[in-house]
Design a protein around this motif. Structure first.
Motif, PDB file in Angstrom:
ATOM      1  N   GLU A 134       0.960  -1.326  -0.276  1.00  0.00           N
ATOM      2  CA  GLU A 134      -0.066  -0.391  -0.346  1.00  0.00           C
ATOM      3  C   GLU A 134       0.903   1.454  -0.043  1.00  0.00           C
ATOM      4  O   GLU A 134       0.345   2.120  -0.634  1.00  0.00           O
ATOM      5  CB  GLU A 134      -0.518   0.063   1.167  1.00  0.00           C
ATOM      6  N   LEU A 135       1.807   1.617   0.759  1.00  0.00           N
ATOM      7  CA  LEU A 135       2.921   2.907   0.402  1.00  0.00           C
ATOM      8  C   LEU A 135       3.024   3.195  -0.128  1.00  0.00           C
ATOM      9  O   LEU A 135       2.750   3.910  -1.125  1.00  0.00           O
ATOM     10  CB  LEU A 135       4.126   2.783   1.555  1.00  0.00           C
ATOM     11  N   PRO A 136       3.541   2.206  -1.144  1.00  0.00           N
ATOM     12  CA  PRO A 136       4.135   2.624  -2.882  1.00  0.00           C
ATOM     13  C   PRO A 136       2.923   2.817  -3.116  1.00  0.00           C
ATOM     14  O   PRO A 136       3.569   4.218  -4.317  1.00  0.00           O
ATOM     15  CB  PRO A 136       4.990   1.048  -3.120  1.00  0.00           C
ATOM     16  N   GLY A 137       2.811   2.668  -3.373  1.00  0.00           N
ATOM     17  CA  GLY A 137       1.264   2.916  -4.079  1.00  0.00           C
ATOM     18  C   GLY A 137       0.984   4.556  -3.745  1.00  0.00           C
ATOM     19  O   GLY A 137       0.374   4.923  -4.907  1.00  0.00           O
ATOM     20  N   ARG A 138       0.207   4.722  -2.794  1.00  0.00           N
ATOM     21  CA  ARG A 138       0.229   6.059  -2.756  1.00  0.00           C
ATOM     22  C   ARG A 138       0.867   6.840  -2.579  1.00  0.00           C
ATOM     23  O   ARG A 138       0.683   7.868  -2.396  1.00  0.00           O
ATOM     24  CB  ARG A 138       0.134   6.242  -1.110  1.00  0.00           C
ATOM     25  N   GLY A 139       2.564   6.265  -2.393  1.00  0.00           N
ATOM     26  CA  GLY A 139       3.705   7.766  -2.801  1.00  0.00           C
ATOM     27  C   GLY A 139       3.270   8.260  -4.246  1.00  0.00           C
ATOM     28  O   GLY A 139       3.866   8.807  -4.881  1.00  0.00           O
ATOM     29  N   PHE A 140       2.996   6.896  -4.988  1.00  0.00           N
ATOM     30  CA  PHE A 140       3.067   6.862  -6.158  1.00  0.00           C
ATOM     31  C   PHE A 140       2.108   7.526  -7.415  1.00  0.00           C
ATOM     32  O   PHE A 140       1.815   8.461  -7.656  1.00  0.00           O
ATOM     33  CB  PHE A 140       3.686   5.583  -6.819  1.00  0.00           C
ATOM     34  N   GLY A 141       1.126   7.289  -6.621  1.00  0.00           N
ATOM     35  CA  GLY A 141      -0.214   7.657  -6.479  1.00  0.00           C
ATOM     36  C   GLY A 141      -0.602   8.924  -5.933  1.00  0.00           C
ATOM     37  O   GLY A 141      -0.943   9.695  -6.548  1.00  0.00           O
ATOM     38  N   LEU A 157       5.238  10.766  -6.438  1.00  0.00           N
ATOM     39  CA  LEU A 157       6.403  10.603  -5.974  1.00  0.00           C
ATOM     40  C   LEU A 157       7.083   9.879  -7.314  1.00  0.00           C
ATOM     41  O   LEU A 157       7.005   9.307  -7.712  1.00  0.00           O
ATOM     42  CB  LEU A 157       7.070   9.736  -5.299  1.00  0.00           C
ATOM     43  N   HIS A 158       8.630  10.312  -7.719  1.00  0.00           N
ATOM     44  CA  HIS A 158       9.046   9.459  -8.858  1.00  0.00           C
ATOM     45  C   HIS A 158      10.264   8.401  -7.619  1.00  0.00           C
ATOM     46  O   HIS A 158       9.887   7.441  -8.322  1.00  0.00           O
ATOM     47  CB  HIS A 158      10.173  10.499  -9.249  1.00  0.00           C
ATOM     48  N   ARG A 159      10.674   8.416  -7.006  1.00  0.00           N
ATOM     49  CA  ARG A 159      11.754   7.291  -6.659  1.00  0.00           C
ATOM     50  C   ARG A 159      10.974   6.806  -4.611  1.00  0.00           C
ATOM     51  O   ARG A 159      10.942   8.045  -3.996  1.00  0.00           O
ATOM     52  CB  ARG A 159      13.022   7.634  -6.601  1.00  0.00           C
ATOM     53  N   ILE A 160      10.781   5.722  -4.733  1.00  0.00           N
ATOM     54  CA  ILE A 160      10.421   5.378  -3.299  1.00  0.00           C
ATOM     55  C   ILE A 160      12.428   4.480  -3.139  1.00  0.00           C
ATOM     56  O   ILE A 160      12.505   3.393  -3.685  1.00  0.00           O
ATOM     57  CB  ILE A 160       9.076   4.218  -2.560  1.00  0.00           C
ATOM     58  N   TYR A 161      12.552   5.210  -1.189  1.00  0.00           N
ATOM     59  CA  TYR A 161      13.868   4.401  -0.997  1.00  0.00           C
ATOM     60  C   TYR A 161      13.073   3.244   0.452  1.00  0.00           C
ATOM     61  O   TYR A 161      11.775   3.720   1.358  1.00  0.00           O
ATOM     62  CB  TYR A 161      15.023   4.627  -1.095  1.00  0.00           C
ATOM     63  N   ALA A 162      14.259   2.220   0.279  1.00  0.00           N
ATOM     64  CA  ALA A 162      13.240   1.607   2.251  1.00  0.00           C
ATOM     65  C   ALA A 162      15.265   1.176   2.295  1.00  0.00           C
ATOM     66  O   ALA A 162      15.768   0.493   1.582  1.00  0.00           O
ATOM     67  CB  ALA A 162      12.849   1.071   2.414  1.00  0.00           C
ATOM     68  N   GLU A 208      21.249  -1.728   4.419  1.00  0.00           N
ATOM     69  CA  GLU A 208      20.655  -2.589   3.229  1.00  0.00           C
ATOM     70  C   GLU A 208      19.732  -1.254   2.241  1.00  0.00           C
ATOM     71  O   GLU A 208      18.553  -1.452   3.176  1.00  0.00           O
ATOM     72  CB  GLU A 208      20.963  -3.842   2.903  1.00  0.00           C
ATOM     73  N   VAL A 209      19.829  -1.112   1.381  1.00  0.00           N
ATOM     74  CA  VAL A 209      19.321  -0.429   0.933  1.00  0.00           C
ATOM     75  C   VAL A 209      18.229  -0.826  -0.676  1.00  0.00           C
ATOM     76  O   VAL A 209      19.352  -0.518  -1.548  1.00  0.00           O
ATOM     77  CB  VAL A 209      19.948   1.279   0.854  1.00  0.00           C
ATOM     78  N   CYS A 210      17.586  -0.863  -0.615  1.00  0.00           N
ATOM     79  CA  CYS A 210      16.144  -1.164  -2.212  1.00  0.00           C
ATOM     80  C   CYS A 210      15.447   0.780  -2.136  1.00  0.00           C
ATOM     81  O   CYS A 210      15.467   0.787  -1.189  1.00  0.00           O
ATOM     82  CB  CYS A 210      15.475  -1.806  -1.304  1.00  0.00           C
ATOM     83  N   ASN A 211      15.424   0.596  -3.689  1.00  0.00           N
ATOM     84  CA  ASN A 211      14.631   1.408  -4.559  1.00  0.00           C
ATOM     85  C   ASN A 211      13.396   0.486  -5.094  1.00  0.00           C
ATOM     86  O   ASN A 211      13.585  -0.109  -5.762  1.00  0.00           O
ATOM     87  CB  ASN A 211      15.113   2.430  -4.287  1.00  0.00           C
ATOM     88  N   ILE A 212      12.533   1.698  -5.974  1.00  0.00           N
ATOM     89  CA  ILE A 212      12.081   1.217  -6.950  1.00  0.00           C
ATOM     90  C   ILE A 212      11.418   2.850  -7.548  1.00  0.00           C
ATOM     91  O   ILE A 212      11.087   3.724  -6.212  1.00  0.00           O
ATOM     92  CB  ILE A 212      10.526   0.382  -6.457  1.00  0.00           C
ATOM     93  N   LEU A 213      11.302   2.649  -8.752  1.00  0.00           N
ATOM     94  CA  LEU A 213      10.437   4.141  -9.561  1.00  0.00           C
ATOM     95  C   LEU A 213       9.136   3.896  -9.464  1.00  0.00           C
ATOM     96  O   LEU A 213       9.021   2.724  -9.306  1.00  0.00           O
ATOM     97  CB  LEU A 213      11.545   3.896 -10.426  1.00  0.00           C
TER      98      LEU A 213
END
Length: 79
Positions: free
Chosen positions: A9-16, A20-25, A63-68
């Protein structure tokens, strides 16, 4: 799994909602379960940040991960 559902849900809300262009964790390298959830969300492993948190008995890496946004939009549907 509840954590995966919430994490999805979090990326969906961030992008929607936030456009946002990029989300990292980030997660502790010893926390294999957290890294697995980030991978299931389609996040790409970027690398390790060294000594990012001072916890009890010493410094911890992250450890860092991201999604665009375009990766999230074109991810496969639920299996």
């Amino acid at each position: 799994m509840l954590v995966s559902a919430i994490g999805g849900e979090l990326p969906g809300r961030g992008f929607g909602l936030r456009a946002l262009h990029r989300i990292y964790a980030a997660c502790d390298p010893r926390n294999v379960a957290s890294a697995r959830v980030l991978g299931k969300l389609g996040m790409t492993h970027e690398g390790r940040h060294r000594h990012t948190a001072l916890i009890r008995d010493g410094w911890r890496d992250s450890e860092v991960c991201n999604i665009l946004d375009q990766e999230w939009a074109h991810r496969p549907g639920p299996e």
